[in-house]
Scaffold this active site. Structure first.
Site, PDB file in Angstrom:
ATOM      1  N   ARG A  54      -2.755  -4.854   4.825  1.00 37.79           N
ATOM      2  CA  ARG A  54      -3.240  -4.048   4.399  1.00 37.79           C
ATOM      3  C   ARG A  54      -4.249  -3.366   5.757  1.00 37.79           C
ATOM      4  NH1 ARG A  54      -5.638  -3.466  -0.730  1.00 37.79           N
ATOM      5  NH2 ARG A  54      -6.309  -5.713  -0.161  1.00 37.79           N
ATOM      6  N   ASN A  78      -1.083  -3.000  -1.844  1.00 39.69           N
ATOM      7  CA  ASN A  78       0.088  -4.253  -2.349  1.00 39.69           C
ATOM      8  C   ASN A  78       0.617  -3.522  -3.754  1.00 39.69           C
ATOM      9  OD1 ASN A  78      -0.870  -5.866  -0.764  1.00 39.69           O
ATOM     10  ND2 ASN A  78      -2.970  -6.243  -1.811  1.00 39.69           N
TER      11      ASN A  78
END
Length: 94
Positions: free
Chosen positions: A20, A38
């Site tokens: 990320r 996520n």
């Protein structure tokens, strides 16, 4: 150049490896807006807006991922931009 929206699901070993943060860093370099998060199934979801050229430059970056990741599949869906984002951020797990 017209703005576009790109919705992406990235599968593989992409959680717990800084994926990320890698996406945020690269999206900012490309001047894209949107978010990354996520998913509970182990995937990573990306929603990015910007000009199509820069979004297309993001795709191979997502396919490669950071060191320690192993991307198996990248599912792309192009959509019209909604221009609702002011920056690129990390969202809570969905």
């Amino acid at each position: 150049m017209d703005s576009q929206r790109l919705h992406v699901i990235v599968s593989g070993h992409v959680q717990g490896v800084g994926y990320r943060y890698f996406v945020v860093e690269n999206a900012n370099l490309l001047n894209l807006k949107g978010w990354v998060r996520n998913c509970v199934d182990g995937d990573v979801e990306v929603l990015a807006e910007g000009n199509q050229f820069d979004l297309e430059r993001l795709v191979p970056i997502l396919e490669t991922g950071p060191a320690g990741s192993h991307v198996i599949d990248v599912s792309l869906e192009w959509q019209p931009a909604e221009n609702t984002f002011t920056r690129f951020s990390i969202r809570p797990t969905a």
